[in-house]
Design a protein around this motif. Structure first.
Motif, mmCIF file in Angstrom:
data_model
loop_
_atom_site.group_PDB
_atom_site.id
_atom_site.type_symbol
_atom_site.label_atom_id
_atom_site.label_comp_id
_atom_site.label_asym_id
_atom_site.label_seq_id
_atom_site.Cartn_x
_atom_site.Cartn_y
_atom_site.Cartn_z
ATOM 1 N N VAL A 266 0.828 -1.129 -0.003
ATOM 2 C CA VAL A 266 0.082 0.009 0.071
ATOM 3 C C VAL A 266 0.740 1.255 -0.048
ATOM 4 C CG1 VAL A 266 -1.626 1.316 1.196
ATOM 5 C CG2 VAL A 266 -1.860 -1.215 1.247
ATOM 6 N N GLY A 267 1.974 1.371 0.974
ATOM 7 C CA GLY A 267 2.873 2.424 0.692
ATOM 8 C C GLY A 267 3.715 2.602 -0.322
ATOM 9 N N ALA A 268 3.972 1.278 -1.145
ATOM 10 C CA ALA A 268 4.669 1.466 -2.363
ATOM 11 C C ALA A 268 3.861 2.088 -3.371
ATOM 12 C CB ALA A 268 5.010 0.143 -2.521
ATOM 13 N N LEU A 269 2.291 1.768 -3.453
ATOM 14 C CA LEU A 269 1.568 2.401 -4.608
ATOM 15 C C LEU A 269 1.637 3.721 -4.258
ATOM 16 C CD1 LEU A 269 -0.169 1.542 -6.789
ATOM 17 C CD2 LEU A 269 -1.956 1.361 -5.282
ATOM 18 N N ARG A 270 1.543 4.151 -3.125
ATOM 19 C CA ARG A 270 1.419 5.695 -2.906
ATOM 20 C C ARG A 270 2.518 6.414 -3.300
ATOM 21 N NH1 ARG A 270 0.961 5.287 1.946
ATOM 22 N NH2 ARG A 270 2.903 5.962 3.014
ATOM 23 N N TYR A 271 3.733 5.923 -3.256
ATOM 24 C CA TYR A 271 4.943 6.544 -3.813
ATOM 25 C C TYR A 271 5.107 6.333 -5.151
ATOM 26 C CZ TYR A 271 6.552 7.832 0.730
ATOM 27 O OH TYR A 271 6.706 8.416 2.068
ATOM 28 N N ALA A 272 4.721 5.276 -5.718
ATOM 29 C CA ALA A 272 4.663 5.027 -7.208
ATOM 30 C C ALA A 272 3.576 6.044 -7.967
ATOM 31 C CB ALA A 272 4.224 3.500 -7.507
ATOM 32 N N ASP A 273 2.559 6.229 -7.335
ATOM 33 C CA ASP A 273 1.519 7.269 -7.655
ATOM 34 C C ASP A 273 2.293 8.661 -7.872
ATOM 35 O OD1 ASP A 273 -0.645 5.455 -8.177
ATOM 36 O OD2 ASP A 273 -1.470 5.849 -5.889
ATOM 37 N N ARG A 274 3.118 8.969 -6.665
ATOM 38 C CA ARG A 274 3.509 10.182 -6.816
ATOM 39 C C ARG A 274 4.669 10.243 -7.955
ATOM 40 N NH1 ARG A 274 5.571 11.908 -0.790
ATOM 41 N NH2 ARG A 274 7.507 12.036 -1.868
ATOM 42 N N ALA A 275 5.484 9.109 -8.253
ATOM 43 C CA ALA A 275 6.339 9.230 -9.097
ATOM 44 C C ALA A 275 5.837 9.356 -10.678
ATOM 45 C CB ALA A 275 7.207 7.871 -9.305
ATOM 46 N N VAL A 276 4.552 8.938 -10.818
ATOM 47 C CA VAL A 276 3.774 9.063 -12.161
ATOM 48 C C VAL A 276 3.654 10.543 -12.272
ATOM 49 C CG1 VAL A 276 1.829 8.261 -13.422
ATOM 50 C CG2 VAL A 276 3.515 6.643 -12.503
ATOM 51 N N ASP A 277 2.886 11.190 -11.137
ATOM 52 C CA ASP A 277 2.418 12.323 -11.072
ATOM 53 C C ASP A 277 3.587 13.448 -11.534
ATOM 54 O OD1 ASP A 277 -0.093 11.583 -10.445
ATOM 55 O OD2 ASP A 277 0.210 12.339 -8.273
ATOM 56 N N VAL A 278 4.802 13.072 -10.929
ATOM 57 C CA VAL A 278 5.828 13.944 -11.449
ATOM 58 C C VAL A 278 6.117 13.909 -12.981
ATOM 59 C CG1 VAL A 278 8.300 14.346 -11.081
ATOM 60 C CG2 VAL A 278 7.021 13.905 -9.059
ATOM 61 N N VAL A 279 6.153 12.598 -13.497
ATOM 62 C CA VAL A 279 6.431 12.543 -14.952
ATOM 63 C C VAL A 279 5.336 13.149 -15.685
ATOM 64 C CG1 VAL A 279 6.240 10.507 -16.664
ATOM 65 C CG2 VAL A 279 7.642 10.324 -14.518
ATOM 66 N N LYS A 280 4.082 13.071 -15.320
ATOM 67 C CA LYS A 280 3.106 13.913 -15.826
ATOM 68 C C LYS A 280 3.149 15.253 -16.088
ATOM 69 C CE LYS A 280 -0.769 10.521 -14.863
ATOM 70 N NZ LYS A 280 -1.976 10.165 -14.183
ATOM 71 N N LEU A 281 4.210 15.940 -15.318
ATOM 72 C CA LEU A 281 4.489 17.312 -15.470
ATOM 73 C C LEU A 281 5.224 17.459 -16.746
ATOM 74 C CD1 LEU A 281 5.541 17.944 -11.666
ATOM 75 C CD2 LEU A 281 3.250 18.530 -13.092
ATOM 76 N N GLY A 282 5.849 16.430 -17.491
ATOM 77 C CA GLY A 282 6.397 16.577 -18.700
ATOM 78 C C GLY A 282 7.961 17.153 -18.788
ATOM 79 N N HIS A 283 8.467 16.981 -17.656
ATOM 80 C CA HIS A 283 10.287 17.215 -17.511
ATOM 81 C C HIS A 283 10.892 15.972 -17.634
ATOM 82 C CE1 HIS A 283 8.650 21.340 -16.479
ATOM 83 N NE2 HIS A 283 7.850 20.887 -15.488
ATOM 84 N N ASP A 284 10.400 15.013 -17.909
ATOM 85 C CA ASP A 284 11.425 13.681 -17.636
ATOM 86 C C ASP A 284 11.740 13.093 -19.058
ATOM 87 O OD1 ASP A 284 12.975 11.930 -16.208
ATOM 88 O OD2 ASP A 284 11.503 11.576 -14.695
ATOM 89 N N ASP A 285 12.799 12.239 -19.009
ATOM 90 C CA ASP A 285 13.130 11.725 -20.433
ATOM 91 C C ASP A 285 12.463 10.180 -20.359
ATOM 92 O OD1 ASP A 285 14.651 10.196 -18.554
ATOM 93 O OD2 ASP A 285 16.750 10.689 -19.138
ATOM 94 N N ASN A 286 12.694 9.689 -21.516
ATOM 95 C CA ASN A 286 11.677 8.275 -21.842
ATOM 96 C C ASN A 286 12.415 7.368 -20.607
ATOM 97 O OD1 ASN A 286 10.426 8.850 -24.328
ATOM 98 N ND2 ASN A 286 12.459 9.120 -25.187
ATOM 99 N N SER A 287 13.695 7.223 -20.296
ATOM 100 C CA SER A 287 14.141 6.319 -19.354
ATOM 101 C C SER A 287 13.469 6.844 -17.900
ATOM 102 C CB SER A 287 15.656 6.492 -19.156
ATOM 103 O OG SER A 287 15.941 5.543 -18.281
ATOM 104 N N GLY A 288 13.350 7.783 -17.428
ATOM 105 C CA GLY A 288 12.854 7.965 -16.289
ATOM 106 C C GLY A 288 11.213 7.717 -16.214
ATOM 107 N N SER A 289 10.806 8.226 -17.340
ATOM 108 C CA SER A 289 9.323 8.168 -17.466
ATOM 109 C C SER A 289 8.719 6.710 -17.350
ATOM 110 C CB SER A 289 8.873 8.732 -18.731
ATOM 111 O OG SER A 289 8.885 10.213 -18.746
ATOM 112 N N SER A 290 9.625 5.930 -18.382
ATOM 113 C CA SER A 290 9.478 4.392 -18.185
ATOM 114 C C SER A 290 9.567 3.774 -16.927
ATOM 115 C CB SER A 290 10.120 3.599 -19.384
ATOM 116 O OG SER A 290 11.683 3.529 -18.693
ATOM 117 N N ALA A 291 10.606 4.406 -16.133
ATOM 118 C CA ALA A 291 10.655 3.719 -14.746
ATOM 119 C C ALA A 291 9.552 3.798 -13.816
ATOM 120 C CB ALA A 291 12.136 4.358 -14.301
ATOM 121 N N ALA A 292 9.015 5.145 -13.758
ATOM 122 C CA ALA A 292 7.944 5.619 -12.857
ATOM 123 C C ALA A 292 6.778 4.491 -13.263
ATOM 124 C CB ALA A 292 7.543 6.886 -13.309
#
Length: 331
Positions: free
Chosen positions: A224-250
């Motif tokens: 449950v905690g892992a999903l919370r932080y994974a959601d945050r990682a995806v939310d950061v990627v959605k801001l549009g500042h990351d590269d393909n590698s970082g986006s795929s990781a999230a």
């Protein structure tokens, strides 16, 4: 950075001072200086920071940490990129090499000095509160230097110091395959510290820390905690500042956590997005003829395709699962 196997490698580099030929072998004292002291001693730089054309075309941004040795006369005698995207490192080194300094002193005597500074490559102007496209990249424990050579404020420097100490410990533990609660705690602390950075910058630090926290928490059994932080990682990627590698990781990290929670449809959707980022990255690496990055994208994509196939099998989508395995076999 991947679930159960992070990409980021933090490298500690030791620089050994040389000894002049024909002189007695006497150790010359080298003092360690902070980045703030380094910038306070730096004389005006006449050469601008040049953004590599290939990196700009590929929309690669981020931070390069450079270690430099300064002679007692104030000249830069050696440099070394400690971290940062390979396509940005040489430009950062070239920028720092031409700096000169007011000599550092100890007990009134000029001495050699060693320190670190960070050079930021950003695709747009950084305006606080504007949401503009600005980016901070891989690990650094020093204030940042933009093209104008202006260090960040003391508050951000203190936050960055705390963050990178935590993140270094977290990433080392994950690379050592530790699945304990202590690792989960330090990774969570690193992610929570990164979240306190200003909202218009340090996007890669935020996403990286969230991916690592999700990984560590999942490894320790806190899904449950892992999903919370994974959601945050995806939310950061959605801001549009990351590269393909970082986006795929999230997305791949969140998909992996969702699969562990038996949320097959959500895992299927996220892994699909992650794989699309990886294919884009692979196509870019092939176009730019960068073998190392091409090999890494191929390896990660094959791994995620096999994971995705297992999820599709659980969903009884056998034809789709076989298609993923067939694609993975190409890499």
């Amino acid at each position: 950075m991947r679930h159960l196997g992070a990409r980021l490698a933090l490298t500690l580099t030791l620089v050994v001072a040389g000894v002049m030929v024909g002189t007695p072998v006497v150790a010359q004292e080298v003092i360690e200086v902070s980045a703030r002291d380094l910038m306070a001693h730096r004389l005006e730089s006449k050469s601008p920071l040049v953004y590599p054309a290939i990196a700009k075309a590929a929309r690669i941004s981020g931070t390069v940490v450079v270690q430099l040795d300064v002679s007692a006369e104030g000249a830069v005698v050696s440099t070394k990129a400690i971290s940062g995207h390979p396509m940005l490192q040489q430009a950062a080194i070239d920028f720092v090499k031409q700096w000169t300094f007011k000599p550092f002193e100890k007990d009134g005597v000029a001495v050699d000095a060693r320190g670190q500074t960070s050079v930021i490559f950003t695709l747009g102007e950084s305006v606080v509160g504007s949401g503009a496209r600005t980016d901070a990249g891989t690990a650094t424990q020093t204030p940042e230097v933009r093209a104008g050579g202006v260090p960040v404020d003391a508050a951000e420097e203190a936050t960055a110091k705390t963050y990178f100490e935590q993140f270094t410990t977290c990433s080392a533990a994950i690379r050592a395959n530790k699945h304990d609660a202590e690792t989960a705690l330090i990774c969570r602390h690193a992610a929570d510290t990164a979240a306190t950075f200003a909202p218009d910058r340090r996007f890669i630090e935020k996403r990286a820390a969230d991916v690592y926290a999700a990984t560590a928490l999942a490894n320790s059994g806190d899904l449950v905690g892992a999903l919370r932080y994974a959601d945050r990682a995806v939310d950061v990627v959605k801001l549009g500042h990351d590269d393909n590698s970082g986006s795929s990781a999230a997305y791949a990290t969140r998909g992996s956590v969702e699969a562990l929670l038996n949320n097959w449809s959500a895992a299927d959707a996220d892994l699909t997005i992650g794989e699309d980022f990886e294919r884009k990255g692979l196509a870019w690496a092939e176009k730019e003829k960068i073998p190392a990055m091409k090999a890494e994208y191929r390896r990660v994509l094959a791994k995620d395709l096999r994971t995705h196939a297992a999820i599709l099998q659980r969903m009884n989508r056998m034809a789709d699962a076989q298609a993923k395995l067939n694609e993975a076999a190409q890499y």
